[in-house]
Design a protein around this motif. Structure first.
Motif: not given
Length: 256
Positions: A231-234, A239-247
């Motif tokens: 999920k993080r890779a996708y 370029e949906e960087y805002a979702d990455i910290p939560g993952i």
């Protein structure tokens, strides 16, 4: 086949040429490829994917001493108009050669014509080069260290877009978890090997190796981690960087 030089000299080819063919049904439609004669003798069989290699006679593929012209792309593709190609050839100092007509609807014919014409151009170049008195002998060629074999499948994997590589990894995650559930060690090892090939071709930011390790771990935590890494890779790819910290927080919590 009669190759006609629109620019350049058939008695002294440059070793690089734009090859053009006209559509058999409409002479105004031009197809082209770029022919390059490598300065170092090589066997095309070591580098061409099976689809392309199948179109070339086996004796040509096996002849490592033959300065065969290489069509790039390997199929004649619809091109710009002739005046544009003439301008390109002039500015790049390429030969420009008319190789006849081709059935625009027959992709195999377009591939074969590109191959045979490039071979003909390569032979013209080899004949010219021989007059310079510097063509290496067969004995000299054999004394050279053999080129490392290149896996054709590996070449195809390298050309895949990252999204497709991630999609293939996602499928293999499912296969790995199935193998773990069924205690199929052989399937798990084979799946891990395939996953590692894809992971090596991805940029480090996708954390492909961590994904493989998680997917092939025998505990339930591994399955959840693999899902999060994928999920993080996708998210990175899109370029949906805002979702990455939560993952990443979820990954750390599972690893604690």
């Amino acid at each position: 086949m009669t190759m006609r030089f629109l620019r350049g000299n058939s008695q002294a080819p440059k070793g690089h040429a734009i090859l053009i063919a006209r559509s058999a049904s409409d002479s105004r439609v031009i197809y082209s490829t770029y022919c390059l004669v490598p300065p170092i003798p090589m066997s095309l069989a070591k580098y061409l994917p099976p689809l392309f290699a199948a179109q070339i006679p086996a004796e040509e593929l096996q002849d490592a001493t033959n300065l065969t012209g290489m069509p790039i792309p390997p199929m004649l593709e619809e091109a710009f108009d002739l005046s544009y190609l003439e301008m390109l050839a002039e500015h790049r100092d390429d030969d420009l050669c008319d190789i006849g007509t081709v059935n625009s609807k027959d992709e195999v014919s377009r591939m074969q014509l590109a191959t045979t014409s490039s071979h003909e151009y390569g032979q013209l170049y080899a004949s010219y080069f021989a007059t310079l008195g510097r063509t290496p002998t067969s004995a000299q060629i054999r004394e050279q260290a053999p080129l490392e074999e290149v896996d054709a499948e590996e070449l195809l994997l390298q050309t895949m877009p990252d999204r497709q590589k991630l999609a293939e990894l996602g499928k293999l995650v499912g296969t790995a978890r199935y193998a773990i559930g069924g205690h199929d060690t052989a399937l798990l090892q084979e799946t891990k090997r395939k996953m590692e090939r894809f992971a090596r071709l991805l940029a480090d930011k996708y954390r492909g190796q961590e994904l493989v390790a998680a997917a092939t771990a025998t505990n339930e935590q591994g399955a959840k981690l693999a899902e999060l890494y994928l999920k993080r890779a996708y998210k990175l790819l899109d370029e949906e960087y805002a979702d990455i910290p939560g993952i990443e927080r979820a990954i750390r919590e599972l690893q604690e």
